[in-house]
Design a protein around this motif. Structure first.
Motif, PDB file in Angstrom:
ATOM      1  N   ILE A  76     -16.171  40.635  -5.037  1.00  0.00           N
ATOM      2  CA  ILE A  76     -15.792  39.655  -4.011  1.00  0.00           C
ATOM      3  C   ILE A  76     -16.132  38.254  -4.490  1.00  0.00           C
ATOM      4  O   ILE A  76     -15.323  37.325  -4.384  1.00  0.00           O
ATOM      5  CB  ILE A  76     -16.487  39.971  -2.675  1.00  0.00           C
ATOM      6  N   TRP A  77     -17.332  38.102  -5.005  1.00  0.00           N
ATOM      7  CA  TRP A  77     -17.795  36.792  -5.481  1.00  0.00           C
ATOM      8  C   TRP A  77     -16.906  36.296  -6.634  1.00  0.00           C
ATOM      9  O   TRP A  77     -16.532  35.132  -6.666  1.00  0.00           O
ATOM     10  CB  TRP A  77     -19.249  36.908  -5.915  1.00  0.00           C
ATOM     11  N   SER A  78     -16.569  37.171  -7.555  1.00  0.00           N
ATOM     12  CA  SER A  78     -15.717  36.786  -8.685  1.00  0.00           C
ATOM     13  C   SER A  78     -14.340  36.329  -8.224  1.00  0.00           C
ATOM     14  O   SER A  78     -13.814  35.327  -8.716  1.00  0.00           O
ATOM     15  CB  SER A  78     -15.562  37.955  -9.661  1.00  0.00           C
ATOM     16  N   LEU A  79     -13.755  37.060  -7.291  1.00  0.00           N
ATOM     17  CA  LEU A  79     -12.447  36.656  -6.761  1.00  0.00           C
ATOM     18  C   LEU A  79     -12.529  35.287  -6.086  1.00  0.00           C
ATOM     19  O   LEU A  79     -11.726  34.393  -6.367  1.00  0.00           O
ATOM     20  CB  LEU A  79     -11.927  37.699  -5.763  1.00  0.00           C
ATOM     21  N   GLY A  80     -13.487  35.126  -5.193  1.00  0.00           N
ATOM     22  CA  GLY A  80     -13.598  33.872  -4.440  1.00  0.00           C
ATOM     23  C   GLY A  80     -13.901  32.665  -5.317  1.00  0.00           C
ATOM     24  O   GLY A  80     -13.253  31.623  -5.202  1.00  0.00           O
ATOM     25  N   ILE A  81     -14.856  32.811  -6.208  1.00  0.00           N
ATOM     26  CA  ILE A  81     -15.228  31.688  -7.081  1.00  0.00           C
ATOM     27  C   ILE A  81     -14.109  31.401  -8.080  1.00  0.00           C
ATOM     28  O   ILE A  81     -13.803  30.242  -8.373  1.00  0.00           O
ATOM     29  CB  ILE A  81     -16.563  31.977  -7.806  1.00  0.00           C
ATOM     30  N   GLY A  82     -13.478  32.433  -8.582  1.00  0.00           N
ATOM     31  CA  GLY A  82     -12.366  32.236  -9.518  1.00  0.00           C
ATOM     32  C   GLY A  82     -11.210  31.489  -8.875  1.00  0.00           C
ATOM     33  O   GLY A  82     -10.680  30.523  -9.438  1.00  0.00           O
ATOM     34  N   ILE A  83     -10.821  31.921  -7.680  1.00  0.00           N
ATOM     35  CA  ILE A  83      -9.731  31.257  -6.974  1.00  0.00           C
ATOM     36  C   ILE A  83     -10.115  29.822  -6.633  1.00  0.00           C
ATOM     37  O   ILE A  83      -9.307  28.895  -6.779  1.00  0.00           O
ATOM     38  CB  ILE A  83      -9.343  32.058  -5.709  1.00  0.00           C
ATOM     39  N   SER A  84     -11.338  29.617  -6.194  1.00  0.00           N
ATOM     40  CA  SER A  84     -11.807  28.264  -5.874  1.00  0.00           C
ATOM     41  C   SER A  84     -11.755  27.357  -7.099  1.00  0.00           C
ATOM     42  O   SER A  84     -11.366  26.191  -7.005  1.00  0.00           O
ATOM     43  CB  SER A  84     -13.247  28.305  -5.346  1.00  0.00           C
ATOM     44  N   THR A  85     -12.126  27.891  -8.244  1.00  0.00           N
ATOM     45  CA  THR A  85     -12.115  27.101  -9.478  1.00  0.00           C
ATOM     46  C   THR A  85     -10.695  26.728  -9.886  1.00  0.00           C
ATOM     47  O   THR A  85     -10.429  25.571 -10.248  1.00  0.00           O
ATOM     48  CB  THR A  85     -12.816  27.875 -10.619  1.00  0.00           C
ATOM     49  N   VAL A  86      -9.782  27.681  -9.810  1.00  0.00           N
ATOM     50  CA  VAL A  86      -8.383  27.393 -10.169  1.00  0.00           C
ATOM     51  C   VAL A  86      -7.796  26.360  -9.207  1.00  0.00           C
ATOM     52  O   VAL A  86      -7.182  25.372  -9.630  1.00  0.00           O
ATOM     53  CB  VAL A  86      -7.539  28.690 -10.192  1.00  0.00           C
ATOM     54  N   ALA A  87      -7.996  26.559  -7.900  1.00  0.00           N
ATOM     55  CA  ALA A  87      -7.461  25.616  -6.905  1.00  0.00           C
ATOM     56  C   ALA A  87      -8.086  24.228  -7.075  1.00  0.00           C
ATOM     57  O   ALA A  87      -7.389  23.212  -6.990  1.00  0.00           O
ATOM     58  CB  ALA A  87      -7.705  26.148  -5.498  1.00  0.00           C
ATOM     59  N   ALA A  88      -9.387  24.189  -7.323  1.00  0.00           N
ATOM     60  CA  ALA A  88     -10.073  22.910  -7.502  1.00  0.00           C
ATOM     61  C   ALA A  88      -9.586  22.199  -8.765  1.00  0.00           C
ATOM     62  O   ALA A  88      -9.498  20.964  -8.798  1.00  0.00           O
ATOM     63  CB  ALA A  88     -11.580  23.125  -7.559  1.00  0.00           C
ATOM     64  N   THR A  89      -9.235  22.953  -9.788  1.00  0.00           N
ATOM     65  CA  THR A  89      -8.698  22.357 -11.012  1.00  0.00           C
ATOM     66  C   THR A  89      -7.336  21.721 -10.746  1.00  0.00           C
ATOM     67  O   THR A  89      -7.059  20.615 -11.229  1.00  0.00           O
ATOM     68  CB  THR A  89      -8.603  23.415 -12.131  1.00  0.00           C
ATOM     69  N   PHE A  90      -6.500  22.394  -9.962  1.00  0.00           N
ATOM     70  CA  PHE A  90      -5.227  21.797  -9.547  1.00  0.00           C
ATOM     71  C   PHE A  90      -5.491  20.467  -8.832  1.00  0.00           C
ATOM     72  O   PHE A  90      -4.832  19.464  -9.101  1.00  0.00           O
ATOM     73  CB  PHE A  90      -4.469  22.728  -8.590  1.00  0.00           C
ATOM     74  N   ALA A 108     -14.973  18.912  -6.570  1.00  0.00           N
ATOM     75  CA  ALA A 108     -16.197  19.429  -5.961  1.00  0.00           C
ATOM     76  C   ALA A 108     -15.975  19.786  -4.492  1.00  0.00           C
ATOM     77  O   ALA A 108     -16.483  20.813  -4.015  1.00  0.00           O
ATOM     78  CB  ALA A 108     -17.320  18.406  -6.100  1.00  0.00           C
ATOM     79  N   THR A 109     -15.211  18.984  -3.783  1.00  0.00           N
ATOM     80  CA  THR A 109     -14.934  19.252  -2.375  1.00  0.00           C
ATOM     81  C   THR A 109     -14.196  20.575  -2.207  1.00  0.00           C
ATOM     82  O   THR A 109     -14.602  21.434  -1.416  1.00  0.00           O
ATOM     83  CB  THR A 109     -14.107  18.107  -1.757  1.00  0.00           C
ATOM     84  N   VAL A 110     -13.115  20.749  -2.951  1.00  0.00           N
ATOM     85  CA  VAL A 110     -12.334  21.987  -2.854  1.00  0.00           C
ATOM     86  C   VAL A 110     -13.185  23.183  -3.296  1.00  0.00           C
ATOM     87  O   VAL A 110     -13.191  24.225  -2.638  1.00  0.00           O
ATOM     88  CB  VAL A 110     -11.034  21.884  -3.690  1.00  0.00           C
ATOM     89  N   PHE A 111     -13.912  23.025  -4.382  1.00  0.00           N
ATOM     90  CA  PHE A 111     -14.723  24.124  -4.894  1.00  0.00           C
ATOM     91  C   PHE A 111     -15.796  24.536  -3.878  1.00  0.00           C
ATOM     92  O   PHE A 111     -15.982  25.726  -3.618  1.00  0.00           O
ATOM     93  CB  PHE A 111     -15.374  23.742  -6.229  1.00  0.00           C
ATOM     94  N   LEU A 112     -16.487  23.572  -3.288  1.00  0.00           N
ATOM     95  CA  LEU A 112     -17.557  23.897  -2.333  1.00  0.00           C
ATOM     96  C   LEU A 112     -17.010  24.548  -1.067  1.00  0.00           C
ATOM     97  O   LEU A 112     -17.623  25.468  -0.524  1.00  0.00           O
ATOM     98  CB  LEU A 112     -18.379  22.654  -2.008  1.00  0.00           C
ATOM     99  N   ILE A 113     -15.865  24.083  -0.603  1.00  0.00           N
ATOM    100  CA  ILE A 113     -15.248  24.738   0.559  1.00  0.00           C
ATOM    101  C   ILE A 113     -14.872  26.176   0.183  1.00  0.00           C
ATOM    102  O   ILE A 113     -15.053  27.097   0.975  1.00  0.00           O
ATOM    103  CB  ILE A 113     -14.040  23.930   1.070  1.00  0.00           C
ATOM    104  N   GLY A 114     -14.392  26.368  -1.022  1.00  0.00           N
ATOM    105  CA  GLY A 114     -14.081  27.718  -1.503  1.00  0.00           C
ATOM    106  C   GLY A 114     -15.317  28.597  -1.575  1.00  0.00           C
ATOM    107  O   GLY A 114     -15.263  29.791  -1.239  1.00  0.00           O
TER     108      GLY A 114
END
Length: 163
Positions: A72-86, A141-147
């Motif tokens: 669960i953690w890997s999915l959430g953090i991974g998606i947050s990282t990709v979205a935050a990079t965008f 950082a904002t997108v990542f932390l919300i993720g």
């Protein structure tokens, strides 16, 4: 798992950048600063709703047992990282090309007291604070932390619900 992270992360990133573009180019004349900020945060929440969707998808596709905390953690953090990079790339380009227009729009949408307070606050900050790269990092950082917060909530929901 990497394919799921990439797929859902790209969907989230495209959603955030699309909403941001629409917000700026179509609604900036209609919305004040606070309303535009609310739309921005709502777009982040809508986009990162891909996290619980990806958890459900991954569980249905890969196992009939509840996912582990690590999965669960890997999915959430991974998606947050990709979205935050965008969002980082979008913000860097936006502030590079539209930074002056954004500051003019901000000034036009604040009363004089708010603008003076903001100017005084900005005068005390280092010069790099207004650079497109730093502003892009703030958005990352904002997108990542919300993720991360959404991931924690998803983890608690999955782990606390009965099988």
């Amino acid at each position: 798992m990497k394919k799921t992270i990439f797929r859902y992360g790209c969907r989230a990133g495209i959603t955030i950048t699309t909403f941001s573009t629409i917000n700026w180019f179509l609604f900036s004349d209609l919305l004040d600063y606070s309303s535009s900020e609310i739309v921005g945060y709502l777009s982040i929440l809508v986009a990162l709703s891909t996290i619980p969707l990806s958890i459900r998808y991954y569980q249905q596709q890969h196992s009939k047992q509840p996912l582990s905390l690590k999965e669960i953690w890997s999915l959430g953090i991974g998606i947050s990282t990709v979205a935050a990079t965008f969002m980082y790339l979008y913000s860097a380009l936006f502030f590079h090309y539209m930074g002056d227009d954004f500051m003019q729009w901000t000034q036009a949408n604040m009363d004089s007291t708010q603008w003076q307070q903001m100017q005084a606050q900005m005068a005390t900050m280092p010069s790099y604070f207004l650079s497109p790269w730093f502003q892009a990092f703030v958005m990352f950082a904002t997108v990542f932390l919300i993720g991360v917060i959404i991931t924690i909530i998803c983890t608690l929901v999955v782990k606390l619900r009965p099988n």
